[in-house]
Every structure is written in C-alpha cells, then in structure tokens.
Enzyme design. Structure first.
Site, mmCIF file in Angstrom:
data_model
loop_
_atom_site.group_PDB
_atom_site.id
_atom_site.type_symbol
_atom_site.label_atom_id
_atom_site.label_comp_id
_atom_site.label_asym_id
_atom_site.label_seq_id
_atom_site.Cartn_x
_atom_site.Cartn_y
_atom_site.Cartn_z
ATOM 1 N N ASP A 284 65.701 -6.610 76.154
ATOM 2 C CA ASP A 284 65.119 -6.464 74.810
ATOM 3 C C ASP A 284 65.179 -7.671 73.915
ATOM 4 O O ASP A 284 66.253 -8.246 73.737
ATOM 5 C CB ASP A 284 65.977 -5.465 73.997
ATOM 6 C CG ASP A 284 65.724 -4.051 74.335
ATOM 7 O OD1 ASP A 284 64.631 -3.744 74.766
ATOM 8 O OD2 ASP A 284 66.653 -3.249 74.135
ATOM 9 N N ASP B 232 65.684 2.601 58.091
ATOM 10 C CA ASP B 232 66.971 3.291 58.026
ATOM 11 C C ASP B 232 68.114 2.420 58.570
ATOM 12 O O ASP B 232 69.270 2.714 58.334
ATOM 13 C CB ASP B 232 66.907 4.646 58.752
ATOM 14 C CG ASP B 232 66.362 4.533 60.165
ATOM 15 O OD1 ASP B 232 65.570 3.596 60.445
ATOM 16 O OD2 ASP B 232 66.736 5.358 61.016
ATOM 17 N N TRP B 233 67.788 1.333 59.311
ATOM 18 C CA TRP B 233 68.888 0.488 59.817
ATOM 19 C C TRP B 233 68.589 -1.010 59.871
ATOM 20 O O TRP B 233 69.505 -1.833 59.921
ATOM 21 C CB TRP B 233 69.306 0.937 61.226
ATOM 22 C CG TRP B 233 68.196 0.861 62.263
ATOM 23 C CD1 TRP B 233 67.299 1.851 62.543
ATOM 24 C CD2 TRP B 233 67.873 -0.237 63.113
ATOM 25 N NE1 TRP B 233 66.422 1.423 63.513
ATOM 26 C CE2 TRP B 233 66.763 0.148 63.889
ATOM 27 C CE3 TRP B 233 68.418 -1.520 63.300
ATOM 28 C CZ2 TRP B 233 66.166 -0.703 64.826
ATOM 29 C CZ3 TRP B 233 67.828 -2.366 64.242
ATOM 30 C CH2 TRP B 233 66.713 -1.953 65.002
ATOM 31 N N GLU C 125 64.308 -7.819 69.798
ATOM 32 C CA GLU C 125 63.819 -7.100 68.618
ATOM 33 C C GLU C 125 63.973 -8.034 67.433
ATOM 34 O O GLU C 125 64.999 -8.706 67.302
ATOM 35 C CB GLU C 125 64.635 -5.825 68.360
ATOM 36 C CG GLU C 125 64.432 -4.768 69.415
ATOM 37 C CD GLU C 125 65.142 -3.449 69.074
ATOM 38 O OE1 GLU C 125 65.810 -3.362 68.029
ATOM 39 O OE2 GLU C 125 65.010 -2.528 69.883
ATOM 40 N N ASN D 277 74.461 -1.124 74.977
ATOM 41 C CA ASN D 277 75.716 -1.551 74.338
ATOM 42 C C ASN D 277 76.089 -2.982 74.675
ATOM 43 O O ASN D 277 77.263 -3.308 74.810
ATOM 44 C CB ASN D 277 76.888 -0.633 74.734
ATOM 45 C CG ASN D 277 76.659 0.795 74.294
ATOM 46 O OD1 ASN D 277 76.045 1.027 73.244
ATOM 47 N ND2 ASN D 277 77.104 1.741 75.089
ATOM 48 N N ARG D 278 75.061 -3.826 74.837
ATOM 49 C CA ARG D 278 75.340 -5.233 75.142
ATOM 50 C C ARG D 278 74.581 -6.112 74.152
ATOM 51 O O ARG D 278 73.886 -7.045 74.529
ATOM 52 C CB ARG D 278 74.896 -5.563 76.568
ATOM 53 C CG ARG D 278 75.621 -4.768 77.634
ATOM 54 C CD ARG D 278 75.377 -5.382 78.999
ATOM 55 N NE ARG D 278 76.073 -4.642 80.031
ATOM 56 C CZ ARG D 278 75.520 -3.685 80.774
ATOM 57 N NH1 ARG D 278 74.249 -3.352 80.607
ATOM 58 N NH2 ARG D 278 76.226 -3.062 81.697
ATOM 59 N N GLU E 74 66.462 -2.246 80.951
ATOM 60 C CA GLU E 74 65.693 -2.759 79.814
ATOM 61 C C GLU E 74 66.226 -4.124 79.409
ATOM 62 O O GLU E 74 67.439 -4.339 79.414
ATOM 63 C CB GLU E 74 65.855 -1.752 78.662
ATOM 64 C CG GLU E 74 64.895 -1.920 77.530
ATOM 65 C CD GLU E 74 65.050 -0.814 76.466
ATOM 66 O OE1 GLU E 74 65.061 0.395 76.827
ATOM 67 O OE2 GLU E 74 65.175 -1.166 75.295
ATOM 68 N N GLY F 72 71.553 -3.604 57.256
ATOM 69 C CA GLY F 72 72.145 -2.335 57.658
ATOM 70 C C GLY F 72 71.446 -1.108 57.085
ATOM 71 O O GLY F 72 72.039 -0.032 57.014
ATOM 72 N N HIS G 103 67.520 -9.641 67.632
ATOM 73 C CA HIS G 103 68.479 -8.725 68.255
ATOM 74 C C HIS G 103 68.137 -8.686 69.746
ATOM 75 O O HIS G 103 66.980 -8.521 70.105
ATOM 76 C CB HIS G 103 68.274 -7.364 67.586
ATOM 77 C CG HIS G 103 69.048 -6.236 68.169
ATOM 78 N ND1 HIS G 103 70.235 -5.805 67.616
ATOM 79 C CD2 HIS G 103 68.806 -5.430 69.229
ATOM 80 C CE1 HIS G 103 70.688 -4.780 68.320
ATOM 81 N NE2 HIS G 103 69.852 -4.531 69.301
ATOM 82 N N THR G 104 69.149 -8.854 70.614
ATOM 83 C CA THR G 104 68.889 -8.777 72.060
ATOM 84 C C THR G 104 69.817 -7.741 72.685
ATOM 85 O O THR G 104 70.903 -7.469 72.169
ATOM 86 C CB THR G 104 69.134 -10.131 72.762
ATOM 87 O OG1 THR G 104 70.519 -10.480 72.648
ATOM 88 C CG2 THR G 104 68.282 -11.243 72.171
ATOM 89 N N ASN G 105 69.365 -7.166 73.785
ATOM 90 C CA ASN G 105 70.204 -6.196 74.487
ATOM 91 C C ASN G 105 69.782 -6.152 75.957
ATOM 92 O O ASN G 105 68.644 -6.529 76.292
ATOM 93 C CB ASN G 105 70.057 -4.809 73.852
ATOM 94 C CG ASN G 105 71.260 -3.903 74.089
ATOM 95 O OD1 ASN G 105 72.177 -4.231 74.853
ATOM 96 N ND2 ASN G 105 71.256 -2.748 73.443
HETATM 97 C C1 LIG Z 1 68.592 -10.632 55.643
HETATM 98 O O1 LIG Z 1 69.122 -11.494 54.694
HETATM 99 C C2 LIG Z 1 70.488 -11.257 54.369
HETATM 100 C C3 LIG Z 1 70.879 -12.229 53.268
HETATM 101 O O2 LIG Z 1 70.662 -13.547 53.647
HETATM 102 C C4 LIG Z 1 71.344 -11.429 55.631
HETATM 103 O O3 LIG Z 1 72.675 -11.089 55.346
HETATM 104 C C5 LIG Z 1 70.809 -10.540 56.744
HETATM 105 O O4 LIG Z 1 71.511 -10.818 57.954
HETATM 106 C C6 LIG Z 1 69.321 -10.828 56.975
HETATM 107 N N1 LIG Z 1 68.675 -10.119 58.043
HETATM 108 C C7 LIG Z 1 68.594 -8.790 58.184
HETATM 109 C C8 LIG Z 1 67.714 -8.301 59.247
HETATM 110 O O5 LIG Z 1 69.206 -7.990 57.506
#
Ligand SMILES: *[C@@H]1O[C@H](CO)[C@@H](O)[C@H](O)[C@H]1NC(C)=O
Length: 272
Positions: free
Chosen positions: A85, A176-177, A87, A110-111, A83, A181, A100-102
């Site tokens: 990626d 959720d992520w 995202e 895990n890369r 894959e 985060g 986001h790349t992988n």
């Molecule tokens: C969203 O914005 C915050 C504050 O600028 C940043 O820390 C974060 O990396 C950004 N992106 C995501 C997807 O959380």
C-alpha cells in the site's frame, strides 16, 4: 515477459467506482479521479500480476485536501489477501501530506511506516513505484527508495509470493482519521477534489489462468535485458544511502520502533 510498455489507461484499467468522477483522457495517457460530497472514485488494473515493477506518476489533490485520502496499491483478494500500500493523506493548504505505507501478508497488516515528502506532491507529477520481486519489496518515490520489506520467510514471516495482485487506486473521504488524526474535517466547499495520473508502466509478470507471462521468457532467453533487472534487484550502496536519508529525515512513524504497540516484542522482520 511483458516488456516495458507505455501505459494506456483505456487498455490497462477499468474505472470501477464513482461514475463520471473517474475519467480517462488524452487518448489513454491521462486519468483523473475526483471526490465530492456524494462519492469518491477509483480504478483497477485489468491484469493481475505476480511480481513486477509498477510505476505511476501522480499529482495529488492541491490546496485544502484535509480529510481526503488517495490510495495506490496492489492487492490480491480474499480473507488471507496480500497487499502493498501507498496512501496519501491530505492536509490543510501549506501543511504536509503524509505518505502512509503498509504491507499485508496472508490477511495481516500492522506494518505501517509513514513519511513526509521532500517536495510538494500537489505542484507537479512525481513517480511512485512498487518493486516487488521474490526477495523484497521496495517502495520508491522519484526512484528514491523510502521503504524496503525483505523476504524473511526463513524467520517465519510470510512474504507475498503466492497470490497475484491487481493495481488499485481511489480517492475518497476519510476525514474520520486521515488528517491530524481526524481532527480536521473535509471542507466540502472546496469540492470537487481531484488527483491526476499519468505515465503508468508495468514491467511485470501478468498472471492469468494459473500462468505467469514471465515464465516462458525466462526459459527461451538466457540473457537478461535491461528491462527485467527488477526481478533480482536489491539496493546497492547508493540506494541504501538514500533509503537511510529518507528514513532519518522524513519518516514519522515506524511500526518497527513502536515498542508500546508490541509489548511482547517487535515483529521478527524488524530485527534485521
Ligand atoms: C498535517 O499538518 C500537520 C501540521 O503541520 C502535521 O502535524 C500533520 O502530520 C500533517 N499531515 C496529516 C495528514 O495530518
């Protein structure tokens, strides 16, 4: 080899998920995905490819896109799939998307490498490309290389070169992520969320019934036309400079420097 052909979403893709939320318009030149409380949506290429340069222009979900993820990737099938990626993780209005790349080989990822962009990806269309040849994978944004994954089979690192892949894309809820985060949730009052696509181009080797569309051309024509330079393309000095510029200024996560995650030592491909 299949030459550089202007993409036609009707001809090249199947809408696979989300019913009416995935839509092709303008005679096949334009595609939108949307996401609401009930479902996201997605599409996939009709062809499978084994190597190629895949270009797509995307305009990401504008405004408050927190919690949403737009994916755009190549993948083979099965438990030991490969894959490649992209995202795009949404954010609150005015806050930066994360790219986001992988790279997965033989079922293992895990890369991850993550980046901010040097522009607002919701204001206009920008080109996101994957160049995949037997020597390397390049991730490009508006033709600027942001990541290179070099074939290190000689060091025992598997490289995706045996399994054909389809192109996939989807827009879905990952609150959720995805954003900060998982601390910021999708605001469904803003739904539907919409991402747009145009100018798809696959300068690629289609794979069907165990045969590559590229093999025949290489044997019948000895000269390389401009359109298949991707097959041997590497970064030149200016490409390498631009990659370094991105990695220095916009990279926010790199598995190759995450010593905490790999206490037994970094993966071999990281020790260039
Ligand atoms: C969203 O914005 C915050 C504050 O600028 C940043 O820390 C974060 O990396 C950004 N992106 C995501 C997807 O959380």
């Amino acid at each position: 080899m299949k030459g550089a052909q202007a993409g036609d979403f009707y001809r090249d893709f199947d809408l696979t998920w989300g019913g009416q939320r995935a839509k092709i318009s303008e005679g096949g030149q334009f595609l939108t995905l949307s996401l609401d409380k009930y479902s996201g949506s997605g599409f996939q290429s009709k062809n499978e490819y084994l190597f190629g340069r895949i270009d797509m222009q995307l305009k990401l979900v504008p405004g408050n896109s927190a919690g949403t993820v737009t994916t755009y990737y190549l993948s083979s099938q099965g438990p030991t799939h490969d894959e490649i990626d992209f995202e795009f993780l949404g954010n609150l209005s005015g806050n930066p998307y994360i790219v986001h790349t992988n790279v997965f080989t033989e079922g293992k990822g895990n890369r991850e490498q993550q980046f901010y962009l040097w522009f607002d990806p919701t204001k206009a269309f920008h080109a996101y490309s994957i160049l995949w040849n037997p020597q390397r994978i390049l991730f490009l944004v508006d033709n600027v290389p942001i990541r290179e994954f070099v074939n290190r089979e000689s060091m025992g690192v598997p490289f995706p070169n045996k399994q054909a892949m389809r192109i996939y894309s989807s827009l879905w809820n990952a609150d959720d992520w995805a954003t900060m985060g998982g601390r910021v949730k999708t605001d469904w009052n803003q739904a539907p969320f919409t991402a747009s696509y145009r100018n798809f181009n696959a300068n690629a080797c289609a794979w069907s019934a165990g045969k590559s569309s590229c093999a025949s051309t290489t044997s019948t024509s000895s000269t390389n036309s401009g359109s298949n330079t991707w097959q041997t393309q590497a970064l030149d000095a200016s490409g390498r400079q631009r990659l370094e510029w991105v990695q220095k200024n916009f990279m926010i996560y790199n598995y190759c420097t995450d010593l905490k995650r790999f206490p037994q030592g970094l993966p071999p491909e990281c020790k260039n």
